[in-house]
Structure formats: structure tokens, C-alpha cells
Write an enzyme that holds these catalytic residues in place. Structure first.
Site, PDB file in Angstrom:
ATOM      1  N   ILE A 197      86.560 110.373  92.153  1.00 59.78           N
ATOM      2  CA  ILE A 197      86.655 109.685  93.447  1.00 59.78           C
ATOM      3  C   ILE A 197      87.812 110.236  94.286  1.00 59.78           C
ATOM      4  O   ILE A 197      88.325 109.563  95.173  1.00 59.78           O
ATOM      5  CB  ILE A 197      86.806 108.154  93.271  1.00 59.78           C
ATOM      6  CG1 ILE A 197      87.984 107.820  92.355  1.00 59.78           C
ATOM      7  CG2 ILE A 197      85.525 107.539  92.744  1.00 59.78           C
ATOM      8  CD1 ILE A 197      88.392 106.356  92.434  1.00 59.78           C
ATOM      9  N   ARG A 210      78.735 101.497  90.088  1.00 55.16           N
ATOM     10  CA  ARG A 210      79.626 102.543  90.565  1.00 55.16           C
ATOM     11  C   ARG A 210      79.900 102.430  92.056  1.00 55.16           C
ATOM     12  O   ARG A 210      80.992 102.712  92.537  1.00 55.16           O
ATOM     13  CB  ARG A 210      79.019 103.916  90.243  1.00 55.16           C
ATOM     14  CG  ARG A 210      80.041 104.916  89.820  1.00 55.16           C
ATOM     15  CD  ARG A 210      79.551 106.311  90.024  1.00 55.16           C
ATOM     16  NE  ARG A 210      80.075 106.842  91.258  1.00 55.16           N
ATOM     17  CZ  ARG A 210      81.232 107.441  91.377  1.00 55.16           C
ATOM     18  NH1 ARG A 210      81.984 107.637  90.331  1.00 55.16           N
ATOM     19  NH2 ARG A 210      81.652 107.872  92.543  1.00 55.16           N
ATOM     20  N   LYS A 227      67.978 101.057  98.563  1.00 53.62           N
ATOM     21  CA  LYS A 227      69.154 100.641  97.778  1.00 53.62           C
ATOM     22  C   LYS A 227      70.419 101.315  98.297  1.00 53.62           C
ATOM     23  O   LYS A 227      71.448 100.676  98.486  1.00 53.62           O
ATOM     24  CB  LYS A 227      68.943 101.016  96.299  1.00 53.62           C
ATOM     25  CG  LYS A 227      70.204 100.922  95.462  1.00 53.62           C
ATOM     26  CD  LYS A 227      69.954 101.225  94.006  1.00 53.62           C
ATOM     27  CE  LYS A 227      70.051 102.681  93.649  1.00 53.62           C
ATOM     28  NZ  LYS A 227      71.435 103.221  93.595  1.00 53.62           N
ATOM     29  N   ASN A 228      70.318 102.628  98.520  1.00 50.51           N
ATOM     30  CA  ASN A 228      71.534 103.365  98.876  1.00 50.51           C
ATOM     31  C   ASN A 228      71.991 103.108 100.313  1.00 50.51           C
ATOM     32  O   ASN A 228      73.108 103.465 100.670  1.00 50.51           O
ATOM     33  CB  ASN A 228      71.331 104.869  98.644  1.00 50.51           C
ATOM     34  CG  ASN A 228      71.319 105.198  97.158  1.00 50.51           C
ATOM     35  OD1 ASN A 228      71.564 104.326  96.319  1.00 50.51           O
ATOM     36  ND2 ASN A 228      71.021 106.453  96.826  1.00 50.51           N
ATOM     37  N   LEU A 267      87.900 112.376  96.630  1.00 46.55           N
ATOM     38  CA  LEU A 267      87.660 112.496  98.081  1.00 46.55           C
ATOM     39  C   LEU A 267      87.798 111.123  98.758  1.00 46.55           C
ATOM     40  O   LEU A 267      88.306 111.028  99.875  1.00 46.55           O
ATOM     41  CB  LEU A 267      86.271 113.084  98.355  1.00 46.55           C
ATOM     42  CG  LEU A 267      86.043 114.494  97.794  1.00 46.55           C
ATOM     43  CD1 LEU A 267      84.587 114.908  97.916  1.00 46.55           C
ATOM     44  CD2 LEU A 267      86.943 115.502  98.522  1.00 46.55           C
ATOM     45  N   ARG A 320      67.276  99.295  88.211  1.00 44.30           N
ATOM     46  CA  ARG A 320      68.464  99.392  89.084  1.00 44.30           C
ATOM     47  C   ARG A 320      68.037  99.873  90.471  1.00 44.30           C
ATOM     48  O   ARG A 320      68.737  99.641  91.449  1.00 44.30           O
ATOM     49  CB  ARG A 320      69.480 100.368  88.489  1.00 44.30           C
ATOM     50  CG  ARG A 320      70.221  99.802  87.282  1.00 44.30           C
ATOM     51  CD  ARG A 320      71.345 100.732  86.854  1.00 44.30           C
ATOM     52  NE  ARG A 320      71.950 101.322  88.031  1.00 44.30           N
ATOM     53  CZ  ARG A 320      72.261 102.607  88.165  1.00 44.30           C
ATOM     54  NH1 ARG A 320      72.070 103.448  87.176  1.00 44.30           N
ATOM     55  NH2 ARG A 320      72.802 103.049  89.266  1.00 44.30           N
ATOM     56  N   ASP A 331      68.301 112.929  93.784  1.00 44.25           N
ATOM     57  CA  ASP A 331      67.673 111.705  93.267  1.00 44.25           C
ATOM     58  C   ASP A 331      66.158 111.842  93.082  1.00 44.25           C
ATOM     59  O   ASP A 331      65.524 110.936  92.536  1.00 44.25           O
ATOM     60  CB  ASP A 331      67.967 110.516  94.199  1.00 44.25           C
ATOM     61  CG  ASP A 331      69.385 110.001  94.034  1.00 44.25           C
ATOM     62  OD1 ASP A 331      70.109 110.510  93.170  1.00 44.25           O
ATOM     63  OD2 ASP A 331      69.761 109.079  94.782  1.00 44.25           O
TER      64      ASP A 331
HETATM   65  C1  UD1 Z   1      75.189 108.876  96.441  1.00 42.68           C
HETATM   66  C2  UD1 Z   1      73.972 108.092  96.008  1.00 42.68           C
HETATM   67  C3  UD1 Z   1      73.312 108.755  94.824  1.00 42.68           C
HETATM   68  C4  UD1 Z   1      72.992 110.198  95.145  1.00 42.68           C
HETATM   69  C5  UD1 Z   1      74.225 110.927  95.660  1.00 42.68           C
HETATM   70  C6  UD1 Z   1      73.938 112.342  96.157  1.00 42.68           C
HETATM   71  C7  UD1 Z   1      74.525 105.801  96.550  1.00 42.68           C
HETATM   72  C8  UD1 Z   1      74.824 104.435  96.045  1.00 42.68           C
HETATM   73  N1  UD1 Z   1      74.390 106.756  95.623  1.00 42.68           N
HETATM   74  O1  UD1 Z   1      76.103 108.867  95.343  1.00 42.68           O
HETATM   75  O2  UD1 Z   1      72.112 108.042  94.524  1.00 42.68           O
HETATM   76  O3  UD1 Z   1      72.566 110.849  93.959  1.00 42.68           O
HETATM   77  O4  UD1 Z   1      74.783 110.197  96.771  1.00 42.68           O
HETATM   78  O5  UD1 Z   1      72.945 112.318  97.130  1.00 42.68           O
HETATM   79  O6  UD1 Z   1      74.380 106.021  97.738  1.00 42.68           O
HETATM   80  N2  UD1 Z   1      82.382 114.071  94.275  1.00 42.68           N
HETATM   81  C9  UD1 Z   1      83.679 114.480  94.038  1.00 42.68           C
HETATM   82  N3  UD1 Z   1      84.708 113.688  94.475  1.00 42.68           N
HETATM   83  C10 UD1 Z   1      84.506 112.508  95.137  1.00 42.68           C
HETATM   84  C11 UD1 Z   1      83.160 112.112  95.396  1.00 42.68           C
HETATM   85  C12 UD1 Z   1      82.120 112.910  94.948  1.00 42.68           C
HETATM   86  O7  UD1 Z   1      83.910 115.539  93.437  1.00 42.68           O
HETATM   87  O8  UD1 Z   1      85.475 111.837  95.506  1.00 42.68           O
HETATM   88  C13 UD1 Z   1      81.242 114.907  93.776  1.00 42.68           C
HETATM   89  C14 UD1 Z   1      80.418 114.148  92.735  1.00 42.68           C
HETATM   90  O9  UD1 Z   1      80.978 114.246  91.457  1.00 42.68           O
HETATM   91  C15 UD1 Z   1      79.095 114.835  92.835  1.00 42.68           C
HETATM   92  C16 UD1 Z   1      79.003 115.202  94.321  1.00 42.68           C
HETATM   93  O10 UD1 Z   1      80.328 115.136  94.818  1.00 42.68           O
HETATM   94  O11 UD1 Z   1      79.081 116.007  92.066  1.00 42.68           O
HETATM   95  C17 UD1 Z   1      78.097 114.279  95.117  1.00 42.68           C
HETATM   96  O12 UD1 Z   1      78.573 112.978  95.076  1.00 42.68           O
HETATM   97  P1  UD1 Z   1      78.413 111.952  96.268  1.00 42.68           P
HETATM   98  O13 UD1 Z   1      77.744 112.585  97.436  1.00 42.68           O
HETATM   99  O14 UD1 Z   1      79.745 111.306  96.496  1.00 42.68           O
HETATM  100  O15 UD1 Z   1      77.438 110.892  95.636  1.00 42.68           O
HETATM  101  P2  UD1 Z   1      77.609 109.324  95.562  1.00 42.68           P
HETATM  102  O16 UD1 Z   1      78.094 108.789  96.853  1.00 42.68           O
HETATM  103  O17 UD1 Z   1      78.362 108.967  94.325  1.00 42.68           O
END
Ligand code: UD1
Length: 417
Positions: free
Chosen positions: A123, A92, A22-23, A125, A397, A305
Site C-alpha cells: 500500500i 482488503r 462491487k468495485n 502508493l 465475495r 479480474d
Molecule cells: C482493484 C480492484 C481489483 C483489481 C485491481 C486491478 C477493487 C476493490 N479491487 O484492486 O479487483 O484486480 O484493482 O484492476 O477495486 N500496488 C503497489 N502499491 C500500492 C498499490 C498497488 O505496488 O500502493 C500494486 C499491486 O500490488 C498490484 C498493482 O499495483 O500489483 C495493481 O493494484 P491496484 O490497481 O492498486 O489494485 P487494487 O486497487 O488493490
């Protein structure tokens, strides 16, 4: 699948093929907007999140259809840069579309994704990376409006290796002027898969799987056919299923290297782990042992995960285990549900102290999120009696027909309307 009944007591045994990831699929689907020719995807899982992403692509004007087991996306017909509000909020990962919609139309308009069950999920970053590529972004009235007629390569240095932000910047950079270097990039295998797809389309991306990714902008890409990698989280979940039911399960069509962090824990628990080139087998003939300390970390660390599923296994282990969740701030909601089934755990901020009990018992529990729901399904399988999981649609999901997969392994998961 809003409620499911899980019957306890069966040993999971047999073989199951891993579904597509999925990811990996979600950012690759977002990437189809970068080329105006048809893209054929093999091994794309049939999941609610994937379906939502396809509906969003259709609302942007893409043509999407299934051809046997393949999925074809033709974004040659796309005309719209405004992401639909309701669908985007539900998914998301629609945030990945910012980079590719912006690249395709020089403009993007998306609803703010908001928080979710496992944490606040900002978001910042994503947005700061896009701004560094010369995008103008205005956040107003719950929407993000981006303009980027002149996206330009830059050095984007992340303070945290966010998976989604790394993917978004890769997508925005493929057709930008000049070269982009992402530093402190996420190293997850799904990022390597995205790079594989982008290169198959003729884009110039290298370094994925390391902390430095380099993207040399090119004007156009071309259509391709691409096989999505196996799902490492689904692989891990069914392997934990073997350990928790004292069964013997081989997951085939998978990549053992991508679940190494879990396999070393299962070995430490006392399971027999056999790695093949494209399969992994886990067998357990006794109660597992506790694992002193596990903390979630970006890849190649232990994946967040799989934390809820490991948590469930440790709940029936002999001894006390400590699990620290470093990635998301609110990812222990399964702990209180497991307590309803007789588990013994204490949560102190991001740390869980789990004292293994001999046996869980069936109860009515709630799946608060996707992986937490999968963890409860595993708990139900090893419990005494039946477990009713409410909101089990959340499990779908990320898991293709979990009732059928578990049924094929000898367990019983029944849909209840
Ligand atoms: C992706 C995966 C999710 C997995 C996660 C971590 C997908 C669709 N989802 O989610 O299943 O659990 O990686 O391996 O691929 N953060 C910030 N600012 C940002 C972005 C992230 O502070 O702009 C923080 C988040 O709140 C979180 C951490 O960084 O605490 C990790 O997030 P991130 O690696 O971005 O995960 P996702 O891409 O959302």
C-alpha cells in the site's frame, strides 16, 4: 456456500441482468463518510465484501439500512476513527477508508491489510499519496496511524496507476485545502463512477477516466441519491459462460463499452458478439479458437479480474494460447486446479502457455480466490461429469447468487452446505 457442485454439459442460454459493480460500490461506500447527510445508493450489490464494508461503517458509528432495493448510509452519526481489526483484515478494500476517515475526523487508525491470495499487494502508493497531502503517518505494531488536521492539495504523481490508491487520494482530497492533481491516475470505469458520486454530493472532481484527475477542495458536501454502475467483471464472466458452453447469453443492464477488451477476444475466438446500447450478447456454436497472445493491463487493457475466466475458455480452445499476467504476481492458482480437470497448461513466472484440450472432466477443485473460483465454475459447466468446488464461498465475495443466475440460464450449480 462453502462447497458447490457444478453439473457439466448444459449450454447457457437466455438473458441475465448485470448486478451493480462491487468495485464501484466499495469506494463509494467509503466516500459516504465525507458528508454528514443520508446517502441513498441504488443498484448496490448484495455481496459479502459489501456487507463487510457496511459492518465497518457501522462500527465507525454510521447508520446503515436497506430500504427496498436501495441502501441508505447516514454518516451524520459517525464518531469513531479506529477501523476494527478483524473485519478490516478480511476486506482488503477497507484501505480506501483511510482517505475518507482522515478527511472526516482529521485522524485515522487502521490495521495493515497484509497480503492476499493473488499477491503481496503493498500500500506504499496509498501512503505516499496521503503524505503528499500533508498527512502524518506512523506505521507501528501492524497498524497505520494517520493525522491530518490540515490536509492540503498537492500534485500526486503515481509511478503506477493503482486503482485503490487513486480512489483513496480522490477521497482525501475532496475536503482538503486547495487543489489536488493526480497524475498517472488509474482510468478504470469505477473511478469515473466514484467521480460521478462525489460530484453528485457537491464535490469538485474532474478528469476521471483520463490519467489526470483534478480535485478542488470544498469544505462540505451534501446528501444525494446515486445509482452504482453495472459490474463489468460479472458481465464478462457470464459472457464467457456462453462461449465456453457453446450457448447464447445476453447480459442486460450493462455497459458494453466497459468490456470491450474481452469482447474483442471473444470475437477473435470465433464467437458472435452483438453490442446493444445497454446489453451485450455472445453466442458460440462451435469449439472456440485459441487466442495467440493476451496480457493483462490497467484499463482499457485486458482486465486482470477476467484473466482466470479467459484462461478457462482458452483451456478448451483449438490451439495454443499465451496469457501474461502483468498486474498481480501470483494470479495463476486456477491453473493447477484446471489441470485436475484435464487442462494442459504451463506457467513460467507471469506467463501461461495454454494448449486447448477437447474437453475437461469433472474433479474436486479448490477456489483459491474470488475470480479463480468463478473460472472453476465456468470450467465445471463445460466439463464432462460433475465438479466439486471447495471454498466456493470465495465466489460470493463478488457474484450475487451465482447458483440462481446460472440456474436461470439453464446450468446447474448446487450448494452443498
Ligand atoms: C482493484 C480492484 C481489483 C483489481 C485491481 C486491478 C477493487 C476493490 N479491487 O484492486 O479487483 O484486480 O484493482 O484492476 O477495486 N500496488 C503497489 N502499491 C500500492 C498499490 C498497488 O505496488 O500502493 C500494486 C499491486 O500490488 C498490484 C498493482 O499495483 O500489483 C495493481 O493494484 P491496484 O490497481 O492498486 O489494485 P487494487 O486497487 O488493490
Amino acid at each position: 456456500m462453502s462447497n458447490v457442485l457444478v453439473r457439466g454439459g448444459a449450454k447457457l442460454t437466455g438473458e441475465v441482468a448485470a448486478q451493480g459493480s462491487k468495485n464501484a460500490a466499495l469506494p463509494i461506500l467509503a466516500a459516504t463518510l465525507l458528508v454528514k447527510e443520508p446517502i441513498r445508493l441504488l443498484n448496490c450489490p448484495r455481496l459479502r465484501d459489501v456487507g463487510n464494508m457496511l459492518h465497518i461503517l457501522e462500527s465507525l458509528g454510521c447508520t446503515v439500512y436497506r430500504d427496498g432495493n436501495d441502501l441508505v448510509v447516514d454518516s451524520g452519526t459517525a464518531t469513531n476513527f479506529v477501523l476494527p481489526t478483524a473485519l478490516s483484515r478480511e476486506l482488503r478494500s477497507s484501505i480506501f477508508l483511510l482517505g475518507s476517515v482522515l478527511s472526516r475526523f482529521s485522524e485515522a487508525d487502521a490495521p495493515y491489510p497484509g497480503g492476499c491470495e493473488i499477491g503481496n499487494r503493498p500500500i506504499d502508493l496509498h501512503l505516499s499519496g496521503l503524505r503528499q497531502l500533508n498527512a502524518e503517518i506512523v506505521e507501528q505494531g501492524g497498524r497505520i496511524r494517520c493525522k491530518g488536521a490540515n490536509l492540503t492539495g498537492a500534485v500526486v504523481d503515481f509511478e503506477y496507476p493503482s486503482v485503490g490508491a487513486t480512489e483513496n487520494i480522490m477521497l482525501a482530497a475532496c475536503r482538503a485545502n486547495g487543489t489536488t492533481v493526480i497524475r498517472n491516475a488509474a482510468c478504470e470505469p469505477e473511478i469515473v463512477d466514484l467521480q460521478g458520486f462525489l460530484c453528485a454530493c457537491g464535490f469538485r472532481v474532474k478528469g476521471a477516466g483520463t490519467p489526470t484527475i483534478c480535485i478542488e477542495g470544498v469544505k462540505t458536501g451534501h446528501g444525494t441519491s446515486y445509482r452504482i454502475m453495472p459490474d463489468r467483471i460479472v458481465t464478462g464472466t457470464y459472457l464467457i459462460g456462453a462461449a465456453i458452453t457453446r450457448g447464447d447469453v445476453a447480459v442486460t443492464d450493462t455497459r458494453p463499452d466497459t468490456v470491450e477488451a474481452l469482447l474483442s477476444k471473444l470475437g477473435a475466438c470465433g464467437c458472435t458478439v452483438t453490442r446493444y446500447e445497454r446489453a451485450v450478447r455472445v453466442a458460440a456454436d462451435a469449439r472456440v479458437r485459441a487466442v495467440a497472445f493476451t496480457e493483462t493491463r490497467p484499463y482499457p487493457g485486458f482486465p486482470t479480474d477476467l484473466q482466470p475466466q479467459l484462461f478457462t475458455l482458452l483451456s478448451i480452445a483449438q490451439g495454443t494460447s499465451v496469457v501474461v499476467e502483468n498486474v498481480f504476481e501470483n494470479r495463476f492458482k486456477h491453473a493447477q486446479e484446471l489441470k485436475k480437470m484435464g487442462a494442459d497448461n504451463r506457467i513460467l513466472d507471469r506467463t501461461a502457455i495454454i494448449t486447448g484440450v477437447g474437453r475437461l472432466h469433472g474433479a474436486t477443485v479448490t477456489a483459491h480466490d474470488l475470480r479463480g473460483g468463478a473460472a472453476l465454475m465456468l470450467a465445471g459447466l463445460c466439463a464432462e461429469g460433475d465438479t466439486l468446488i471447495e471454498h466456493a464461498e470465495r465466489i460470493e465475495r463478488g457474484y450475487e447468487q451465482p447458483d440462481r443466475v446460472i440456474g436461470a440460464l439453464g446450468g446447474t450449480v448446487e450448494r452443498q452446505g
